[in-house]
Write a protein that holds these residues in place. Structure first.
Motif, PDB file in Angstrom:
ATOM      1  N   ASN A   9     -25.706  19.004  21.351  1.00 47.17           N
ATOM      2  CA  ASN A   9     -25.402  20.337  21.861  1.00 47.17           C
ATOM      3  C   ASN A   9     -24.597  20.175  23.142  1.00 47.17           C
ATOM      4  O   ASN A   9     -25.026  19.471  24.058  1.00 47.17           O
ATOM      5  N   PHE A  10     -23.438  20.831  23.192  1.00 45.98           N
ATOM      6  CA  PHE A  10     -22.600  20.764  24.391  1.00 45.98           C
ATOM      7  C   PHE A  10     -21.681  21.972  24.427  1.00 45.98           C
ATOM      8  O   PHE A  10     -21.550  22.703  23.445  1.00 45.98           O
ATOM      9  N   ILE A  15     -17.614  27.482  25.337  1.00 49.72           N
ATOM     10  CA  ILE A  15     -18.166  27.837  24.024  1.00 49.72           C
ATOM     11  C   ILE A  15     -19.213  26.790  23.645  1.00 49.72           C
ATOM     12  O   ILE A  15     -18.930  25.595  23.638  1.00 49.72           O
ATOM     13  N   PRO A  16     -20.442  27.220  23.329  1.00 51.74           N
ATOM     14  CA  PRO A  16     -21.466  26.248  22.939  1.00 51.74           C
ATOM     15  C   PRO A  16     -21.214  25.699  21.525  1.00 51.74           C
ATOM     16  O   PRO A  16     -20.842  26.450  20.623  1.00 51.74           O
ATOM     17  N   TYR A  17     -21.396  24.411  21.387  1.00 49.15           N
ATOM     18  CA  TYR A  17     -21.225  23.746  20.092  1.00 49.15           C
ATOM     19  C   TYR A  17     -22.473  22.957  19.750  1.00 49.15           C
ATOM     20  O   TYR A  17     -23.118  22.368  20.618  1.00 49.15           O
ATOM     21  N   LYS A  18     -22.784  22.976  18.461  1.00 50.05           N
ATOM     22  CA  LYS A  18     -23.885  22.174  17.933  1.00 50.05           C
ATOM     23  C   LYS A  18     -23.294  21.329  16.799  1.00 50.05           C
ATOM     24  O   LYS A  18     -22.908  21.858  15.757  1.00 50.05           O
ATOM     25  N   ILE A  19     -23.223  20.039  17.034  1.00 46.23           N
ATOM     26  CA  ILE A  19     -22.695  19.102  16.046  1.00 46.23           C
ATOM     27  C   ILE A  19     -23.884  18.375  15.435  1.00 46.23           C
ATOM     28  O   ILE A  19     -24.711  17.813  16.152  1.00 46.23           O
ATOM     29  N   LYS A  20     -23.952  18.417  14.119  1.00 48.26           N
ATOM     30  CA  LYS A  20     -25.070  17.791  13.419  1.00 48.26           C
ATOM     31  C   LYS A  20     -24.532  16.738  12.456  1.00 48.26           C
ATOM     32  O   LYS A  20     -23.628  17.011  11.667  1.00 48.26           O
ATOM     33  N   ILE A  28     -20.515  21.535  12.028  1.00 49.51           N
ATOM     34  CA  ILE A  28     -20.189  22.080  13.345  1.00 49.51           C
ATOM     35  C   ILE A  28     -20.665  23.527  13.387  1.00 49.51           C
ATOM     36  O   ILE A  28     -20.219  24.356  12.587  1.00 49.51           O
ATOM     37  N   ASN A  29     -21.576  23.817  14.323  1.00 46.15           N
ATOM     38  CA  ASN A  29     -22.130  25.160  14.500  1.00 46.15           C
ATOM     39  C   ASN A  29     -22.677  25.752  13.200  1.00 46.15           C
ATOM     40  O   ASN A  29     -22.464  26.926  12.895  1.00 46.15           O
ATOM     41  N   ILE A  52     -12.866  14.253  15.588  1.00 46.09           N
ATOM     42  CA  ILE A  52     -13.212  15.624  15.211  1.00 46.09           C
ATOM     43  C   ILE A  52     -12.566  16.549  16.245  1.00 46.09           C
ATOM     44  O   ILE A  52     -12.877  16.451  17.426  1.00 46.09           O
ATOM     45  N   MET A  53     -11.662  17.402  15.797  1.00 44.48           N
ATOM     46  CA  MET A  53     -10.962  18.291  16.726  1.00 44.48           C
ATOM     47  C   MET A  53     -11.827  19.518  17.045  1.00 44.48           C
ATOM     48  O   MET A  53     -12.300  20.210  16.148  1.00 44.48           O
ATOM     49  N   ILE A  54     -12.037  19.758  18.354  1.00 40.25           N
ATOM     50  CA  ILE A  54     -12.806  20.909  18.836  1.00 40.25           C
ATOM     51  C   ILE A  54     -12.046  21.516  20.008  1.00 40.25           C
ATOM     52  O   ILE A  54     -11.789  20.845  21.001  1.00 40.25           O
ATOM     53  N   GLU A  55     -11.694  22.792  19.872  1.00 39.61           N
ATOM     54  CA  GLU A  55     -10.984  23.524  20.930  1.00 39.61           C
ATOM     55  C   GLU A  55      -9.730  22.778  21.398  1.00 39.61           C
ATOM     56  O   GLU A  55      -9.458  22.686  22.588  1.00 39.61           O
ATOM     57  N   GLY A  56      -8.998  22.216  20.452  1.00 41.22           N
ATOM     58  CA  GLY A  56      -7.742  21.541  20.772  1.00 41.22           C
ATOM     59  C   GLY A  56      -7.896  20.162  21.394  1.00 41.22           C
ATOM     60  O   GLY A  56      -6.913  19.534  21.747  1.00 41.22           O
TER      61      GLY A  56
END
Length: 165
Positions: A9-10, A15-20, A28-29, A52-56
């Motif tokens: 969780n970060f 924006i909160p993200y949960k990567i499992k 992702i989320n 893994i691309m997250i928010e650019g």
């Protein structure tokens, strides 16, 4: 390279993200899990890094052969929040790799010997790169791995020689 279930969780740009990570799939989320093979990857001696691309920006899932997976985003370990430093195999490890190569040529060579030596070298590199332990402890552990593997291979080679002749 099956992994147990891991959750990170970060926040990324507020924006909160949960990567499992579960059974080599990433969610992702709460979205549908995606197989790790679908992500861009780079392999090295002790593992594979998945992009893994997250928010650019790139989040990197570091999967080590004999270690727990680590997710880093924007240079930080997502589990601890501390700066992520890539695992590096120390230069002195080459001494043990050369010793394993000598074992390969003089004890159990061929395909079986190659697989055995590769697995032992990967395990040894993982031990050598564990910075939580002092250098002396890591060197002694690598020496122990080499000694045990050499004795086991010698016994196997001797047993095979006795069976064949």
């Amino acid at each position: 390279m099956a992994a147990k279930e891991m959750v990170w969780n970060f926040d990324a740009q507020g924006i909160p993200y949960k990567i499992k990570l579960k059974k080599n799939k990433v969610s992702i989320n709460g979205a549908e899990p995606v197989a790790l093979d679908m992500f861009k990857r780079k392999s090295n001696f002790i593992g594979v890094n998945y992009s893994i691309m997250i928010e650019g920006k790139e989040a990197i899932l570091h999967m080590r052969q004999f270690g727990a997976p680590v997710l880093s985003y924007d240079g930080r370990d997502c589990a601890t929040g501390k700066e992520y430093t890539p695992v590096k195999v120390p230069g002195w490890t080459w001494v043990f790799i050369v010793l394993h190569a000598i074992d390969f040529f003089f004890l159990i060579g061929g395909a079986v010997g190659g697989v055995v030596q590769a697995l032992i070298a990967i395990a040894m590199a993982t031990v050598a790169s564990d910075t939580r332990k002092s250098t002396g402890v890591r060197v002694l552990a690598c020496l122990g791995i080499w000694l045990v593997s050499t004795v086991v291979q010698f016994v196997l080679a001797l047993g095979l020689a006795l069976l064949l002749y």
